[in-house]
Design an enzyme around this catalytic site. Structure first.
Site, mmCIF file in Angstrom:
data_model
loop_
_atom_site.group_PDB
_atom_site.id
_atom_site.type_symbol
_atom_site.label_atom_id
_atom_site.label_comp_id
_atom_site.label_asym_id
_atom_site.label_seq_id
_atom_site.Cartn_x
_atom_site.Cartn_y
_atom_site.Cartn_z
ATOM 1 N N ASP A 271 -9.603 14.365 5.206
ATOM 2 C CA ASP A 271 -9.020 13.835 4.253
ATOM 3 C C ASP A 271 -9.972 14.008 2.629
ATOM 4 O O ASP A 271 -11.434 14.213 3.212
ATOM 5 C CB ASP A 271 -9.165 12.841 4.717
ATOM 6 C CG ASP A 271 -9.008 11.437 3.785
ATOM 7 O OD1 ASP A 271 -7.859 11.318 2.762
ATOM 8 O OD2 ASP A 271 -9.445 10.102 3.706
ATOM 9 N N HIS A 272 -9.766 13.924 1.688
ATOM 10 C CA HIS A 272 -10.256 14.715 0.302
ATOM 11 C C HIS A 272 -11.056 16.128 0.523
ATOM 12 O O HIS A 272 -12.199 15.841 0.043
ATOM 13 C CB HIS A 272 -10.825 13.434 -0.195
ATOM 14 C CG HIS A 272 -9.916 12.207 -0.367
ATOM 15 N ND1 HIS A 272 -9.638 12.360 -1.564
ATOM 16 C CD2 HIS A 272 -9.519 11.520 0.053
ATOM 17 C CE1 HIS A 272 -8.621 10.894 -1.949
ATOM 18 N NE2 HIS A 272 -8.295 10.880 -0.307
ATOM 19 N N THR B 212 -10.700 1.570 5.997
ATOM 20 C CA THR B 212 -11.793 0.173 5.115
ATOM 21 C C THR B 212 -11.263 -0.666 6.226
ATOM 22 O O THR B 212 -12.233 -1.264 6.571
ATOM 23 C CB THR B 212 -11.426 0.326 4.113
ATOM 24 O OG1 THR B 212 -12.136 0.724 3.039
ATOM 25 C CG2 THR B 212 -12.544 -1.610 3.511
ATOM 26 N N SER C 181 -5.447 0.431 2.946
ATOM 27 C CA SER C 181 -6.007 -1.607 3.788
ATOM 28 C C SER C 181 -6.099 -2.309 2.493
ATOM 29 O O SER C 181 -6.434 -1.930 1.322
ATOM 30 C CB SER C 181 -7.553 -0.532 4.021
ATOM 31 O OG SER C 181 -8.146 0.133 4.391
ATOM 32 N N SER D 137 -13.334 12.104 6.798
ATOM 33 C CA SER D 137 -13.622 13.010 4.883
ATOM 34 C C SER D 137 -14.583 13.363 5.341
ATOM 35 O O SER D 137 -15.101 13.891 6.545
ATOM 36 C CB SER D 137 -14.365 11.706 4.589
ATOM 37 O OG SER D 137 -15.177 11.175 5.160
HETATM 38 P P1 13P Z 1 -8.612 2.764 2.410
HETATM 39 O O1 13P Z 1 -10.420 2.922 2.698
HETATM 40 O O2 13P Z 1 -8.636 1.875 1.369
HETATM 41 O O3 13P Z 1 -8.123 2.495 3.525
HETATM 42 O O4 13P Z 1 -8.057 4.752 1.994
HETATM 43 C C1 13P Z 1 -8.410 5.706 2.929
HETATM 44 C C2 13P Z 1 -7.715 6.345 2.289
HETATM 45 O O5 13P Z 1 -7.298 6.580 1.525
HETATM 46 C C3 13P Z 1 -8.622 7.451 2.945
HETATM 47 O O6 13P Z 1 -8.122 8.564 2.047
#
Ligand code: 13P
Length: 288
Positions: free
Chosen positions: A84-85, A232, A210, A49
């Site tokens: 990510d994102h 998570t 998760s 991230s």
């Molecule tokens: P969790 O933290 O719920 O596993 O989500 C991870 C996620 O979607 C990262 O983009």
């Protein structure tokens, strides 16, 4: 060599399994995830991230660490390094930093703006031989300061982004980042099927991987999910194993305070959890 995720995800989509994209935070996370993938003979995405990227002293350092650890360990399974994102700026920075895959999360923009920015970044990523994920409809919960109510993605909007040539698409289907609340309604499979149909079979991404019950994971894969993001769950595993080590007083025995000893139970727990998830997702053994 790190690879783009296009082939990894397309193969998974054709083979009706999903590949895990596991969030990294530091050297321990990278090492544990890569060792797990090698042991399970599974392709894998290591993703970061923007917040974790800052914590790890910037995207260039992240890319150097992942490449260095990958080469040092002699990893032979396909590995992609994914953002990510990503913001618009973050996605561009990762193209320059030597990532092999990016996500642009424009879901908080008005749709036309999301479409416009996605189009530009898809062209930029592809010009560099990288894969790209875009997002339609927010994922619930909070991820690194980005808060979303988790609305369901509109299949027609998904269709428009798919037609731009995005490699895989994150679409809200009732999934939530972080721990699922006790009153969570579950994944919306009807909407997932509509999105898969509207996008003409584009590989879909399930965020918030998760804590989703195994039967729901398997059903989602059967309906077109080919990449599952997990963050998570590995944090919880690491924290629980480290807590146990300290509560048992192991850090006070001999040189148990040595960080390489102190962090080992957490690393082993991450590795075991990643292997278990690769077996559930069906990617284990696919890189043999
Ligand atoms: P969790 O933290 O719920 O596993 O989500 C991870 C996620 O979607 C990262 O983009």
């Amino acid at each position: 060599m790190l690879v783009s995720a296009t082939e990894i995800i397309n193969k998974a989509h054709e083979g009706h399994y999903a590949v895990g994209a596991f969030n990294i935070n530091n050297l321990e996370w990278i090492k544990s995830i890569l060792l797990a993938a090698e042991e399970a003979k599974s392709p894998v995405l290591v993703e970061v991230s923007e917040g974790a990227g800052k914590y790890m002293c910037g995207f260039k350092n992240v890319a150097a660490m992942v490449r260095g650890i990958h080469d040092y360990l002699g990893i032979t399974v396909p590995v992609a390094l994914h953002l990510d994102h990503g913001t618009y700026e973050g996605a561009k920075a990762c193209i320059e930093a030597g990532f092999t895959s990016i996500m642009f999360d424009g879901s908080h923009y008005p749709f036309e703006e999301n479409l416009e920015k996605s189009k530009e970044l898809i062209a930029a990523a592809h010009a560099h031989g990288m894969s790209i994920e875009c997002e339609v409809g927010g994922i619930g919960g909070e991820e690194d300061g980005t808060i979303s109510m988790g609305e369901l993605a509109d299949p027609q909007e998904c269709k428009k982004i798919a037609e731009l040539g995005v490699d895989f698409l994150a679409a809200g289907i009732g999934n939530i980042h972080g721990k699922y609340p006790a009153n969570w309604k579950g994944l919306n499979f009807e909407r997932l099927a509509e999105i898969q149909k509207a996008t003409n079979g584009k590989p879909l991404v399930l965020h918030g991987g998760s804590g989703i019950p195994e039967d729901q994971i398997k059903k989602a894969i059967s309906l077109g999910v080919s990449k599952i993001n997990v963050n998570t769950e590995l944090q919880l595993e690491f924290a629980a194993a480290t807590r146990k080590y300290i509560e048992e007083g192991k850090d006070l025995e001999g040189k148990g305070f040595d960080p390489r000893k102190l962090l080992k139970p957490g690393c082993d727990a991450i590795k075991a959890k990643v292997i278990a998830m690769m077996n559930i997702f069906g990617s284990a053994g696919k890189a043999e």
